[in-house]
Write a protein that holds these residues in place. Structure first.
Motif, mmCIF file in Angstrom:
data_model
loop_
_atom_site.group_PDB
_atom_site.id
_atom_site.type_symbol
_atom_site.label_atom_id
_atom_site.label_comp_id
_atom_site.label_asym_id
_atom_site.label_seq_id
_atom_site.Cartn_x
_atom_site.Cartn_y
_atom_site.Cartn_z
ATOM 1 N N TRP A 38 -10.061 8.734 64.831
ATOM 2 C CA TRP A 38 -8.615 8.527 64.727
ATOM 3 C C TRP A 38 -8.073 8.804 63.326
ATOM 4 C CZ3 TRP A 38 -9.391 3.162 67.375
ATOM 5 C CH2 TRP A 38 -9.638 3.365 68.743
ATOM 6 N N GLN A 39 -8.916 9.310 62.428
ATOM 7 C CA GLN A 39 -8.502 9.467 61.030
ATOM 8 C C GLN A 39 -7.239 10.302 60.887
ATOM 9 O OE1 GLN A 39 -11.173 10.619 57.480
ATOM 10 N NE2 GLN A 39 -10.311 12.582 58.129
ATOM 11 N N ASP A 40 -7.141 11.387 61.619
ATOM 12 C CA ASP A 40 -6.043 12.336 61.429
ATOM 13 C C ASP A 40 -4.909 12.151 62.434
ATOM 14 O OD1 ASP A 40 -7.303 13.696 59.246
ATOM 15 O OD2 ASP A 40 -8.689 14.557 60.694
ATOM 16 N N TYR A 41 -4.813 10.960 63.000
ATOM 17 C CA TYR A 41 -3.722 10.716 63.945
ATOM 18 C C TYR A 41 -2.367 10.682 63.243
ATOM 19 C CZ TYR A 41 -6.000 9.771 68.428
ATOM 20 O OH TYR A 41 -6.665 9.894 69.620
ATOM 21 N N ASP A 42 -2.323 10.248 61.979
ATOM 22 C CA ASP A 42 -1.066 10.210 61.252
ATOM 23 C C ASP A 42 -1.274 10.753 59.841
ATOM 24 O OD1 ASP A 42 -2.101 8.092 59.599
ATOM 25 O OD2 ASP A 42 -1.567 6.666 61.162
ATOM 26 N N ALA A 43 -0.156 11.000 59.150
ATOM 27 C CA ALA A 43 -0.221 11.617 57.820
ATOM 28 C C ALA A 43 -0.875 10.710 56.794
ATOM 29 C CB ALA A 43 1.196 11.982 57.364
ATOM 30 N N TRP A 44 -0.892 9.397 57.045
ATOM 31 C CA TRP A 44 -1.435 8.447 56.084
ATOM 32 C C TRP A 44 -2.922 8.172 56.317
ATOM 33 C CZ3 TRP A 44 2.936 7.833 59.034
ATOM 34 C CH2 TRP A 44 4.141 8.018 58.356
ATOM 35 N N LYS A 45 -3.477 8.777 57.377
ATOM 36 C CA LYS A 45 -4.893 8.539 57.731
ATOM 37 C C LYS A 45 -5.179 7.032 57.792
ATOM 38 C CE LYS A 45 -6.280 12.875 55.550
ATOM 39 N NZ LYS A 45 -6.240 13.620 56.810
ATOM 40 N N SER A 46 -4.250 6.326 58.424
ATOM 41 C CA SER A 46 -4.316 4.869 58.428
ATOM 42 C C SER A 46 -5.476 4.328 59.252
ATOM 43 C CB SER A 46 -3.000 4.292 58.966
ATOM 44 O OG SER A 46 -2.763 4.748 60.297
ATOM 45 N N LEU A 47 -6.036 5.171 60.128
ATOM 46 C CA LEU A 47 -7.170 4.711 60.935
ATOM 47 C C LEU A 47 -8.459 5.405 60.512
ATOM 48 C CD1 LEU A 47 -5.457 4.502 64.413
ATOM 49 C CD2 LEU A 47 -6.156 2.610 62.958
#
Length: 572
Positions: free
Chosen positions: A498-507
């Motif tokens: 899930w690392q690249d699910y959002d721009a912040w790499k929140s996961l």
């Protein structure tokens, strides 16, 4: 009021703690950016696109196969007509031996052969050789995953690998052992040529066969009750004339607690007798049957063989732990304890996700029906679930129990070695089908969603309706990217899905420092080093502040309890 005193006292204590104590408690590591490894192509460009087309070779009608990795049409022609009845050019387009399948003698005059001689060898995949450090005759079930297997294989004339320079197994040598198809009432000779270094046999599980053959030799494949096991370099012919049709099973009965999980197992189908019925003798790798029988085409538009199996990493690594067959035999027969085994790999037709989508899709069309033949080759119970559909069970263990006993459901439980025939319908009525699209199917025993404990992997695959895949057979998915699944790093547990699910790499993963951090302790009092600062003796340590806060809380409590007396004194 007294009930509120304790919380007030605690709050006073917390307020008196140094600010750095609270900051340390709330400190969190930064996110670590894990780079994605090199991703394989979902589908290689090396496959001849013409292999996917419907075609006729040497009079054999071959259905289209919109898969990434379709079967070689020349192989299909040889499997249907026999290697003795096809042209030399077609035979040269295969890697089959000239006597791999001999079909002859139309004894009942119905237009198809009634006597078959089928020759099987035993091959080792991902094995060990004294000449190489790496596994030989490789077969990947997923990126970088190479358990050792023993498999039955059609007799071949060429090398076990693609070339001298490519260790990849040739397409006829693969997991699972091939599906074998014969026709009801035909005389079948199955010749096992033991090309392996250990004894083996074939037990025709559920298939109508006599205990002894005409020569007085055992015919059941069990060394303890009939003919001796087939020793390395020897051969054995099993003779059958099956009287009942159905989906059956075959496997090795030498040390079956290890030889069956090692891969010596396959689906065996006895087709209903029909005129001019040239059956596809082998379906290598299972999956789509590109030349369905006459009886199947009377009811269904297509047919698929689904062979589920699992592997214990310990067993499959032990099988390549030595070059001496005596050492391997000792380790598998005397040291390996199957009662303590735990499966690590779960496969559909010899592959784990994402490789299953290259060659084990079920291709559907609206309002059409397909036949599924399912084998539970696992060592444990199995629960097939097909999203968006409720297929109907028509046969248990090859026996048609009659329409009044047909069962429609969305989870089909099976014990080891059991077979089910399922009718999968594309009628969009909310019962048979929920509509067109891309629907997942898998074993619903949750650990089978994984590959060596990493998910989502295992025996997941897809039902894909026409129009929902591109020209190369890649499903047009609308969800997450499949690229991470096609890297070795993902299956090594290094990449956070899930690392690249959002721009912040929140996961993503929390950053882990290479240097081991010291245990947290309160620092000593700091000495005064400026002219304006208070003497060191006057500066409070963390412990001093804690004691001060406690005393302050006690004083506040005493004042609150005696507030009436104190107020009375002030009034005077």
């Amino acid at each position: 009021m007294h009930k509120k005193i304790l919380p007030l006292l605690c709050a006073t204590l917390l307020l008196s703690l140094p600010h750095w104590v609270m900051a340390e408690a709330n400190k969190q590591p930064a996110s670590q950016n894990v780079k994605l490894g090199v991703a394989e192509d979902v589908c290689s460009e090396f496959t001849d696109p013409k292999w996917r087309d419907a075609q006729v070779i040497d009079g054999v009608e071959i259905q289209e196969s919109r898969m990434c990795n379709p079967d070689n049409p020349a192989d299909i022609a040889a499997f249907v007509k026999g290697t003795n009845n096809i042209s030399m050019s077609t035979l040269m387009d295969t890697q089959l031996a000239a006597d791999a399948i001999t079909a002859s003698n139309d004894m009942d005059g119905d237009g198809d052969p009634d006597h078959y001689i089928i020759k099987l060898e035993i091959a080792e995949l991902n094995g060990h050789s004294p000449d190489m450090r790496e596994p030989t005759t490789t077969f990947d079930i997923a990126p970088g995953i190479q358990p050792t297997f023993w498999v039955y294989a059609p007799k071949t004339r060429d090398m076990s690998t693609l070339s001298l320079y490519e260790p990849v197994a040739n397409p006829l040598l693969r997991v699972p052992s091939p599906v074998i198809r014969v026709e009801q009432g035909d005389i079948i000779w199955i010749v096992l040529e033991n090309s392996h270094y250990l004894p083996h046999s074939i037990h025709l599980h559920g298939i109508d066969h006599p205990y002894m053959d005409h020569s007085g030799e055992g015919n059941d494949g069990v060394g303890q009750t009939g003919q001796m096991d087939v020793l390395p370099g020897s051969s054995k012919t099993y003779v059958i004339k099956p009287r009942q049709p159905g989906t059956m099973y075959y496997h090795c009965h030498v040390q079956p607690h290890t030889h069956i999980p090692m891969g010596l197992q396959g689906i065996f189908v006895v087709e209903e007798n029909r005129p001019n019925n040239w059956v596809q003798t082998f379906n290598v790798g299972a999956g789509q049957v590109r030349h369905p029988s006459v009886a199947v085409l009377e009811k269904y538009s297509a047919e698929y063989d689904l062979h589920y199996q699992s592997a214990d990493k310990e067993l499959h690594e032990m099988a390549r732990s030595a070059n001496d067959p005596r050492l391997i035999a000792r380790r598998l027969n005397n040291e390996y304890d199957v009662t303590e085994a735990t499966d690590d790999y779960y496969m559909l037709n010899g592959r784990s996700f994402p490789y299953t989508i290259r060659e084990s899709l079920i291709l559907m069309e609206e309002n059409k029906k397909v036949k599924l033949r399912v084998l539970n080759g696992h060592t444990d119970a199995f629960a097939l679930h097909i999203h968006g559909h409720k297929p109907m069970i028509t046969h248990y263990d090859g026996v048609d129990n009659g329409p009044s006993s047909y069962i429609k459901r969305d989870v089909h439980g099976m014990v080891p070695a059991q077979r089910l025939d399922l009718e999968l319908s594309g009628v969009d009525d909310g019962l048979n089908s929920f509509g067109q699209g891309i629907w997942m199917f898998h074993d619903h025993v949750e650990k089978s969603f994984t590959t060596n404990g990493v998910g989502e992997g295992g025996d997941i695959s897809l039902v894909v309706y026409k129009g929902f895949a591109d020209a190369r057979g890649i499903p047009t998915l609308h969800g997450m990217s499949l690229a991470p699944y096609f890297t070795k790093e993902y299956w090594q547990g290094k990449y956070p899905m899930w690392q690249d699910y959002d721009a912040w790499k929140s996961l993503g993963l929390p950053e882990i420092k290479a240097v081991k951090e010291k245990a947290f302790v309160l620092p000593p009092p700091q000495a005064a080093n400026t002219a304006g600062s208070a003497p060191a003796a006057q500066q409070s340590s963390g412990l001093g502040q804690l004691i001060f806060g406690l005393l302050l809380g006690i004083a506040a409590y005493v004042l609150f309890v005696n507030r009436a007396k104190i107020l009375a004194k002030f009034k005077k």
